[in-house]
Design a protein around this motif. Structure first.
Motif, mmCIF file in Angstrom:
data_model
loop_
_atom_site.group_PDB
_atom_site.id
_atom_site.type_symbol
_atom_site.label_atom_id
_atom_site.label_comp_id
_atom_site.label_asym_id
_atom_site.label_seq_id
_atom_site.Cartn_x
_atom_site.Cartn_y
_atom_site.Cartn_z
ATOM 1 N N HIS A 41 0.818 -1.218 0.000
ATOM 2 C CA HIS A 41 0.000 0.000 0.000
ATOM 3 C C HIS A 41 0.845 1.260 0.000
ATOM 4 N N SER A 45 -1.829 4.510 4.026
ATOM 5 C CA SER A 45 -2.835 3.513 3.662
ATOM 6 C C SER A 45 -2.609 2.261 4.514
ATOM 7 N N ALA A 49 -6.720 -1.777 1.882
ATOM 8 C CA ALA A 49 -6.925 -1.153 0.574
ATOM 9 C C ALA A 49 -6.613 -2.144 -0.532
ATOM 10 N N ASP A 219 -9.945 3.250 5.360
ATOM 11 C CA ASP A 219 -8.550 2.852 5.224
ATOM 12 C C ASP A 219 -7.619 3.830 5.918
ATOM 13 N N SER A 223 -4.871 3.031 8.816
ATOM 14 C CA SER A 223 -3.448 3.326 8.616
ATOM 15 C C SER A 223 -2.821 4.000 9.826
ATOM 16 N N LYS A 354 -13.201 -2.578 4.942
ATOM 17 C CA LYS A 354 -12.406 -1.502 5.538
ATOM 18 C C LYS A 354 -11.800 -0.692 4.398
ATOM 19 N N TYR A 356 -8.919 2.678 2.460
ATOM 20 C CA TYR A 356 -7.894 3.031 1.449
ATOM 21 C C TYR A 356 -7.461 4.514 1.406
#
Length: 358
Positions: A41, A45, A49, A219, A223, A354, A356
């Motif tokens: 990712h 992120s 994602a 997302d 993160s 979930k 991104y």
């Protein structure tokens, strides 16, 4: 030895130094998959994602075992304060061994994830069957990029990106980590999406408005589970000496390497990829996506998802500008129940459950 285990519905790979890497899977199981794709990712992120909105049916049709990880310091993957591009590449080899992905795997890196694809091509080329990168960041200090070109590339990005690039080497590390924790992390979620709509390109704003806002909101929250440690470390690493040049990659990596980039990307300019293509004409297959930004070509776009996998696993012909046109949703096109776009978003979102970001 590396090992894998489950904890509160999160899957982990244990690394030799005791750290854990969180991951999720889609597509086919290891016993029937024809090939394995490891997805990295971007900045800010997470594993949830992957290929945003990718459909299970596409992965299964292509015979893919799909594994997306949280890179160190993101989501539930342990932070590595001593991480380098070389150590990150070796982590990927351990993940592949633990999950029995095979002696040679395929990589997909999105945005900042592309930096680690370059590192893998440099440090573990014998483990890589093929690489695809979506709008990958690069090292503006690589040899072959002139000062004029560097200034032009940086000048074509957002004001925030320009300011970040200007100050990141001038402040102590603790100050950068504090800035990320106290000023960036509190903006994840809805605030991030609304901010992105205003500062990214029109195609990206439209994509967020019509398709991807919910995925990206969730997302971005995932993160930041570790208060932005991974994001701050990424900023430090990509702004410093990477430890290798493009020529080092060309000398070691001989597999296919595809780069996809929109011509309206204001985070990672297409011009960067054109310079890289100029430096590595025989290695890099560049796919310029007309009318696309940093998000619009890749998020909830079955056409680009399919083209990417076909390039990795089959033909190496350049898709070119038509890819953006064919994959793009028209401004007045409605997403109707039962349509291919509707099913892509429905199936992909259900699989992610979930987020991104980038």
């Amino acid at each position: 030895m590396a090992s894998a285990k489950m904890d509160e519905d999160v899957k982990y790979v244990g690394l030799p130094d005791g750290r854990r890497i969180a991951y999720r899977e889609q597509g086919l199981g290891k016993d029937i998959a024809k090939r394995s794709l490891l997805v990295l990712h971007g900045l800010g992120s997470s594993r949830v994602a992957g290929m945003p909105g990718v459909s299970e049916s596409l992965l299964k049709d292509m015979g893919v075992r799909f594994v997306a990880i949280d890179r160190p310091g993101y989501g539930f993957s342990d932070f590595n304060p001593k991480q380098t591009f070389e150590s990150a590449a070796k982590d990927l080899a351990h993940v592949a061994d633990c999950l029995e992905l095979g002696s040679r795997i395929y990589l997909l890196g999105y945005s900042c994830g592309g930096a680690y694809c370059w590192a893998a091509a440099r440090y573990i080329p014998e483990r890589i069957a093929g690489i695809a990168m979506w709008a990958p960041v690069g090292n503006y200090s690589w040899k072959g990029i002139s000062e004029i070109e560097r200034n032009t590339l940086i000048g074509s990005t957002t004001e925030r990106s320009r300011k970040t690039h200007a100050i990141i080497r001038k402040v102590p590390q603790w100050m950068l980590y504090a800035y990320v924790r106290y000023f960036i992390v509190p903006t994840v979620g809805t605030k991030w999406v609304e901010d992105a709509k205003s500062r990214l390109s029109p195609p990206d704003a439209q994509n967020l408005q019509k398709y991807s806002a919910d995925i990206m909101e969730r997302d971005s929250i995932m993160s930041a589970k570790q208060k932005g440690k991974g994001l701050a470390q990424d900023l430090l690493l990509i702004s410093s000496d990477w430890g290798f040049e493009l020529s080092d990659v060309q000398d070691r990596y001989k597999g296919p390497l595809h780069i996809f980039n929109g011509d309206q990307d204001v985070l990672v300019p297409l011009g960067l990829q054109e310079i890289i293509k100029r430096q590595l004409p025989d290695l890099v297959h560049l796919h310029a996506l007309k009318g696309e930004g940093h998000l619009s070509a890749f998020c909830c776009n079955d056409k680009i998802h399919r083209d990417t996998l076909k390039c990795l696993f089959g033909s190496t012909s350049t898709i070119g500008e038509d890819a953006g046109k064919l994959g793009k949703k028209s401004d007045d096109q409605e997403v109707k129940v039962g349509s291919s776009i509707y099913e892509t978003i429905k199936e992909g979102t259900s699989a992610l459950q979930k987020p991104y970001l980038h």
